[in-house]
Design an enzyme around this catalytic site. Structure first.
Site, PDB file in Angstrom:
ATOM      1  N   LYS A  76     -20.017  41.306 -39.198  1.00 44.10           N
ATOM      2  CA  LYS A  76     -20.482  41.878 -40.474  1.00 44.10           C
ATOM      3  C   LYS A  76     -19.547  41.440 -41.602  1.00 44.10           C
ATOM      4  CE  LYS A  76     -21.796  46.508 -42.263  1.00 44.10           C
ATOM      5  NZ  LYS A  76     -21.856  47.951 -41.931  1.00 44.10           N
ATOM      6  N   SER A 151     -26.299  50.248 -42.771  1.00 45.20           N
ATOM      7  CA  SER A 151     -25.980  49.063 -43.521  1.00 45.20           C
ATOM      8  C   SER A 151     -25.739  47.825 -42.656  1.00 45.20           C
ATOM      9  CB  SER A 151     -24.731  49.302 -44.361  1.00 45.20           C
ATOM     10  OG  SER A 151     -23.609  49.532 -43.522  1.00 45.20           O
ATOM     11  N   SER A 175     -24.238  53.609 -39.887  1.00 43.51           N
ATOM     12  CA  SER A 175     -24.617  52.221 -40.133  1.00 43.51           C
ATOM     13  C   SER A 175     -24.632  51.304 -38.921  1.00 43.51           C
ATOM     14  CB  SER A 175     -23.698  51.605 -41.182  1.00 43.51           C
ATOM     15  OG  SER A 175     -24.160  51.951 -42.440  1.00 43.51           O
TER      16      SER A 175
END
Ligand code: GLN
Length: 475
Positions: A76, A151, A175
């Site tokens: 990420k 997210s 997330s």
């Protein structure tokens, strides 16, 4: 040999057994990855090929490397990678090249995993659809009209599109787990302090944790073993160097699982049906199932929203175009520089959080302080979970009350998740069924502090007895 059909442990084993070299695996990745998911913000091809050659040399010299050596990993893009752009999916950090590695990434790299790309996310990890990204949203292969969740949208969508082998995400209020459920992958938010936050670009540090998102629970456990443990650069890490998380002899028989009845009742019917079937599977494997009620549903989101926004503002304050962040041109003074930088480079969601964070911190007196009220609620929520976990090994809920939502749906799909960040408890989301429309359903297992191995081994056993995690979307 299609490496995308393998888990990280399967590919790592083949590399170890010399059935495929890690250079071949890396080349295969870049020759075949398409980014249909829009899960990748960037690929790191030259870097990866250089690293693959270094690792292959070690393997040729018969060095004993961990199981993930030579396996492509995708991270990420709020996790710092030295000399490689790290954007947090924001115009604010476009072009930012960190001078250091995040500890979690560093440990995986030292274990021989090969960074192949950085993954898309909601801007600064604020959001639950992936759509607040400066680079555009990700696609959900189960239904392209639906959200991937967020997210950690890039982690979930790249795995679901078969464009990643294993990934690292982050979870501040759901997330990792919410997109895992929406895209049918396995993701764990570890106990707070198990994994170093050093080099994770801060959103709300009291809640932030890095965790693996993978194709199955074995990959989650193996990745977590590598990244967990004390780090002198993060004083909130637990004072233990390593954790062994997989127990080959683990048995679900006799495990006490508290089913959060009101969480199930709060969920859509099609979610309820699949979760209840999954509970039956656990029962058949010998788990002792009892129903409980936790009245935290109504408190967890407001508590999370107040505290996470309050924590976020001091982290967002560093982006002023001077120390960090986008530098606009043609400005006359310092104040204008700062205003223009933030106006132009932060998206709407981030601006909202900054405003809300300042708002909730404005009262100084105890009675009107949203912050102090939220802190009290945090203790209340924690007490309720800890009391339940005195009695049960695991608490079970649907991961989300709905399957992947459409973009105009404003349901708070993190509603069952934020309490694990508020309490610091470990929790995992695993695929547990599909609705009639073929949309994935996830189930969340919450364990006691530092009992990450209990929820992981239960998930491993569940996946040995089911094939939900193996089912692939048609795209
Ligand atoms: N969806 C939540 C939020 O927008 C959680 C985000 C996260 O866990 N990073 O705050």
């Amino acid at each position: 040999m299609n490496i995308f059909n393998m888990t990280a442990v399967e590919l790592g084993t083949k590399i170890k057994n010399r059935e495929i070299s890690c250079i071949e695996a890396t080349n295969y990745f870049f020759d075949n990855v398409t980014n249909k998911s829009n899960g990748y913000i960037c690929f790191t091809k030259d870097y990866a090929i250089k690293k693959a050659k270094e690792i292959q040399k070690k393997l040729d010299n018969k060095e004993d490397l961990p199981i993930l050596a030579g396996v492509p990993m995708s991270i990420k893009d709020n996790i710092c990678t030295k000399d490689i752009e790290t954007t947090c999916a924001s115009k604010m950090l476009k072009g930012y090249i960190p001078p250091y590695n995040a500890t979690a990434f560093d440990r995986l790299e030292k274990a021989g995993a090969i960074l192949v790309g950085k993954l898309n996310l909601d801007e600064f990890a604020m959001g639950d659809t992936g759509r607040t990204s400066f680079f555009g949203g990700c696609n959900n292969p189960w239904d392209n009209t639906k959200s991937t969740g967020g997210s950690s949208s890039g982690c979930a969508s790249s795995l679901a599109y078969n464009e990643a082998i294993f990934t690292l995400g982050s979870d501040t209020g759901g997330s990792i787990r919410q997109p895992s459920a929406f895209c049918s992958v396995t993701g764990i938010k570890p106990t707070y302090g198990l994994v170093s936050r050093y080099g994770l670009i801060a959103f709300a540090p009291e809640f932030d944790q890095i965790g693996p998102m993978t194709k199955d629970a074995i990959d989650c456990a193996k990745t977590l073993e590598i990244i967990s443990g004390y780090d002198k650069n993060d004083n909130t890490t637990i004072r233990k160097d390593s954790f062994s998380l997989i127990d080959e002899n683990f048995n679900i028989k006799g495990l006490k699982i508290g089913i959060c009845k009101n969480f199930i009742e709060y969920s859509d019917k099609d979610v309820q049906i699949e979760v209840l079937k999954a509970i039956d599977i656990l029962k058949n494997l010998g788990a002792i199932i009892e129903e409980i009620n936790l009245d935290v549903i109504e408190y967890s989101m407001p508590t999370y929203q107040v505290l996470s926004s309050a924590y976020s503002i001091s982290n967002m304050a560093r982006y002023d175009g001077i120390k960090y962040g986008y530098k606009p041109e043609n400005v006359d003074c310092l104040e204008e520089l700062c205003i223009k930088s933030r106006t132009d480079a932060f998206g709407v969601e981030v601006k909202k959080r900054i405003m809300f964070g300042n708002y909730v911190l404005r009262h100084k007196d105890d009675k009107n302080s949203h912050y102090k009220n939220a802190i009290n609620a945090k203790y209340y929520i924690t007490k309720q979970f800890k009391t339940a976990l005195d009695k049960y090994d695991i608490l079970l809920t649907p991961t989300t009350p709905k399957t992947a939502t459409s973009f105009d749906d404003n349901t708070e799909t993190d509603i069952f998740l934020a309490s694990s960040n508020i309490t610091g408890l470990p929790s995992i989301s695993i695929p547990c069924g599909f609705t009639k429309e073929n949309m994935p359903v996830g189930m969340q297992l919450i364990g006691n502090h530092l009992k990450d191995s209990v929820i992981l081994n239960t998930s491993i056993q569940f996946q040995k007895n089911t094939d939900f995690h193996l089912k692939k979307p048609n795209f």
